[in-house]
Design an enzyme around this catalytic site. Structure first.
Site, PDB file in Angstrom:
ATOM      1  N   HIS A  31     -21.600   8.418 -11.880  1.00 20.09           N
ATOM      2  CA  HIS A  31     -20.270   9.019 -11.638  1.00 20.09           C
ATOM      3  C   HIS A  31     -20.155  10.157 -12.647  1.00 20.09           C
ATOM      4  O   HIS A  31     -19.560   9.991 -13.717  1.00 20.09           O
ATOM      5  CB  HIS A  31     -19.146   8.007 -11.849  1.00 20.09           C
ATOM      6  CG  HIS A  31     -19.325   6.767 -11.035  1.00 20.09           C
ATOM      7  ND1 HIS A  31     -19.996   5.662 -11.495  1.00 20.09           N
ATOM      8  CD2 HIS A  31     -18.931   6.474  -9.776  1.00 20.09           C
ATOM      9  CE1 HIS A  31     -20.011   4.735 -10.557  1.00 20.09           C
ATOM     10  NE2 HIS A  31     -19.379   5.204  -9.502  1.00 20.09           N
ATOM     11  N   GLU A  84     -22.345  12.758  -7.930  1.00 22.58           N
ATOM     12  CA  GLU A  84     -20.917  13.084  -7.909  1.00 22.58           C
ATOM     13  C   GLU A  84     -20.484  13.280  -6.460  1.00 22.58           C
ATOM     14  O   GLU A  84     -21.100  14.042  -5.714  1.00 22.58           O
ATOM     15  CB  GLU A  84     -20.653  14.349  -8.742  1.00 22.58           C
ATOM     16  CG  GLU A  84     -19.229  14.872  -8.693  1.00 22.58           C
ATOM     17  CD  GLU A  84     -18.155  13.825  -9.040  1.00 22.58           C
ATOM     18  OE1 GLU A  84     -18.268  13.156 -10.070  1.00 22.58           O
ATOM     19  OE2 GLU A  84     -17.215  13.662  -8.232  1.00 22.58           O
ATOM     20  N   ASP A  88     -19.423   4.834 -14.424  1.00 29.09           N
ATOM     21  CA  ASP A  88     -18.121   5.264 -14.957  1.00 29.09           C
ATOM     22  C   ASP A  88     -17.209   5.708 -13.817  1.00 29.09           C
ATOM     23  O   ASP A  88     -16.767   6.859 -13.774  1.00 29.09           O
ATOM     24  CB  ASP A  88     -18.400   6.429 -15.940  1.00 29.09           C
ATOM     25  CG  ASP A  88     -17.148   6.954 -16.596  1.00 29.09           C
ATOM     26  OD1 ASP A  88     -16.165   6.208 -16.686  1.00 29.09           O
ATOM     27  OD2 ASP A  88     -17.165   8.127 -17.021  1.00 29.09           O
TER      28      ASP A  88
HETATM   29  C1  LIG Z   1     -14.390   9.010 -14.781  1.00 29.55           C
HETATM   30  S1  LIG Z   1     -15.068  10.329 -13.876  1.00 29.55           S
HETATM   31  C2  LIG Z   1     -16.639  10.588 -14.604  1.00 29.55           C
HETATM   32  C3  LIG Z   1     -16.631  11.117 -15.993  1.00 29.55           C
HETATM   33  C4  LIG Z   1     -17.997  11.344 -16.585  1.00 29.55           C
HETATM   34  N1  LIG Z   1     -18.851  10.166 -16.411  1.00 29.55           N
HETATM   35  C5  LIG Z   1     -17.896  11.661 -18.067  1.00 29.55           C
HETATM   36  O1  LIG Z   1     -17.890  10.721 -18.885  1.00 29.55           O
HETATM   37  O2  LIG Z   1     -17.844  12.845 -18.406  1.00 29.55           O
HETATM   38  C6  LIG Z   1     -15.546   9.566 -12.361  1.00 29.55           C
HETATM   39  C7  LIG Z   1     -16.182  10.521 -11.379  1.00 29.55           C
HETATM   40  O3  LIG Z   1     -16.821   9.769 -10.370  1.00 29.55           O
HETATM   41  C8  LIG Z   1     -16.648  10.443  -9.118  1.00 29.55           C
HETATM   42  N2  LIG Z   1     -16.875   9.407  -8.093  1.00 29.55           N
HETATM   43  C9  LIG Z   1     -16.014   8.463  -7.623  1.00 29.55           C
HETATM   44  N3  LIG Z   1     -16.645   7.602  -6.803  1.00 29.55           N
HETATM   45  C10 LIG Z   1     -17.950   7.985  -6.767  1.00 29.55           C
HETATM   46  C11 LIG Z   1     -19.113   7.454  -6.136  1.00 29.55           C
HETATM   47  N4  LIG Z   1     -19.048   6.365  -5.368  1.00 29.55           N
HETATM   48  N5  LIG Z   1     -20.299   8.075  -6.345  1.00 29.55           N
HETATM   49  C12 LIG Z   1     -20.376   9.182  -7.126  1.00 29.55           C
HETATM   50  N6  LIG Z   1     -19.295   9.736  -7.768  1.00 29.55           N
HETATM   51  C13 LIG Z   1     -18.107   9.133  -7.585  1.00 29.55           C
HETATM   52  C14 LIG Z   1     -15.268  11.014  -9.198  1.00 29.55           C
HETATM   53  O4  LIG Z   1     -15.123  12.109  -8.310  1.00 29.55           O
HETATM   54  C15 LIG Z   1     -15.188  11.437 -10.679  1.00 29.55           C
HETATM   55  O5  LIG Z   1     -15.597  12.769 -10.858  1.00 29.55           O
END
Ligand SMILES: C[S@@+](CC[C@H](N)C(=O)[O-])C[C@H]1O[C@@H](n2cnc3c(N)ncnc32)[C@H](O)[C@@H]1O
Length: 308
Positions: free
Chosen positions: A42, A128, A177
């Site tokens: 994520h 993402e 995450d």
């Molecule tokens: C909390 S943020 C990530 C922050 C990042 N890990 C950091 O620490 O800088 C969660 C992200 O996951 C994405 N997301 C949500 N569900 C997802 C999935 N099933 N697969 C990939 N990305 C996803 C969202 O769009 C969002 O940008």
């Protein structure tokens, strides 16, 4: 779906906890020459502007990284815990102006922190789903060193990462995450960890979660620890709270929850480096003291009996 944008939240206290643990874990893992696979399932945008519109709308970094830096400046002679110092070094690498006392303008998200440790023999897989964030991620990562070792996937990270496990070198760090927008996200994290451990039980898995008044959030760390125990693997669990749990945050456009009110979060690490517990024992009191806002600020650190 996709209402969550991490740009509103970058540099908040939860990011600080997650990124201190992530950087301490990676610093240990790259000590060994053997190739490491780094997976961020994520990923978000990779880099964020702390002086941009998103960050200004929420001002969450004010209670996170900006508060940490202000507290540190106010006590220049206090020793800095190694894990906190290592994290701040990465922040400074993205903000050279900090060396002269300036404030950071760029906040490195998890992909940028991972990239800091990437070596020519390693590779990084970033997932993402949000289309605009995925494009920003591609652009941000293309400008960083070793871009050819970095792959950005516009697909579901829970499923997508499984095809990279186990990696050929049998060494991997996987960050999970999600935004926990849906109640079902919690169960999905548990199903995902079960599937990942079945494929590759010796990988290091770092899972972040919010501490909010919701049964699913409360039960998640216990379920993750149970999965580790059943797989015969060690685990570590760290939480950080910066204030009383009142949900008083700003309402972010498009989001259902007032996220600025989140007062605490936690991280579970499966197969943590044996050094991590001692490092966090030093770092967590400092994070509490430097970001805590009231007498309910606190931390909790526990480990499985077999963790170093
Ligand atoms: C909390 S943020 C990530 C922050 C990042 N890990 C950091 O620490 O800088 C969660 C992200 O996951 C994405 N997301 C949500 N569900 C997802 C999935 N099933 N697969 C990939 N990305 C996803 C969202 O769009 C969002 O940008």
């Amino acid at each position: 779906m996709f209402s969550y944008r991490h740009a509103f939240h970058a540099g908040n206290h939860a990011d600080v906890l997650k990124h201190v643990v992530l950087s301490a874990t990676l610093r240990y893992l790259v000590q060994k020459e053997t190739a490491l696979s780094i997976l961020d399932i994520h990923a978000g945008c990779g880099l964020y502007r702390l002086d941009g519109d998103y960050a200004r709308t929420s001002s969450e970094s004010q209670q996170g990284i900006q508060q940490l830096l202000a507290s540190r400046r106010a006590a220049p002679d206090s020793p800095v815990a190694a894990a906190v110092a290592g994290y701040l070094d990465i922040l400074q690498a993205y903000n050279p102006g900090m060396a002269d006392g300036g404030s950071p303008r760029i906040y490195p998200g998890s992909p940028a922190i991972m990239q800091h440790f990437l070596r020519p023999q390693d590779q990084m897989q970033l997932f993402e789903l949000q289309p605009a964030d995925m494009r920003a991620l591609e652009g941000n990562m293309a400008n960083l060193p070793l871009a050819r070792r970095t792959h950005v996937w516009h697909e579901d990270g829970f499923n997508g990462c499984l095809r990279f496990l186990p990696p050929p070198s049998r060494r991997a760090l996987v960050l999970c995450d999600p935004s926990y927008e849906l109640k079902s996200d919690y169960a999905q994290v548990v199903r995902w960890l079960d599937a990942a451990l079945t494929r590759f039980a010796t990988g290091t898995y770092l899972i972040w979660y919010p501490i909010i008044p919701r049964p699913e959030a409360h039960e998640l760390p216990r379920k993750l620890k149970t999965l580790a125990r059943q797989a015969g693997k060690s685990w570590l669990h760290a939480t950080l709270s910066i204030k009383s749990g009142v949900q008083s945050g700003v309402h972010i456009p498009g989001e259902k929850v007032k996220r600025g009110g989140m007062a605490a979060s936690g991280v579970v690490v499966i197969n943590p480096p044996y050094t991590l517990h001692a490092e966090l024992k030093d770092a967590l009191p400092q994070l509490r003291d430097w970001m805590g806002q009231d007498h309910l600020a606190g931390f909790h650190l526990e480990k499985s009996p077999d963790h170093g």
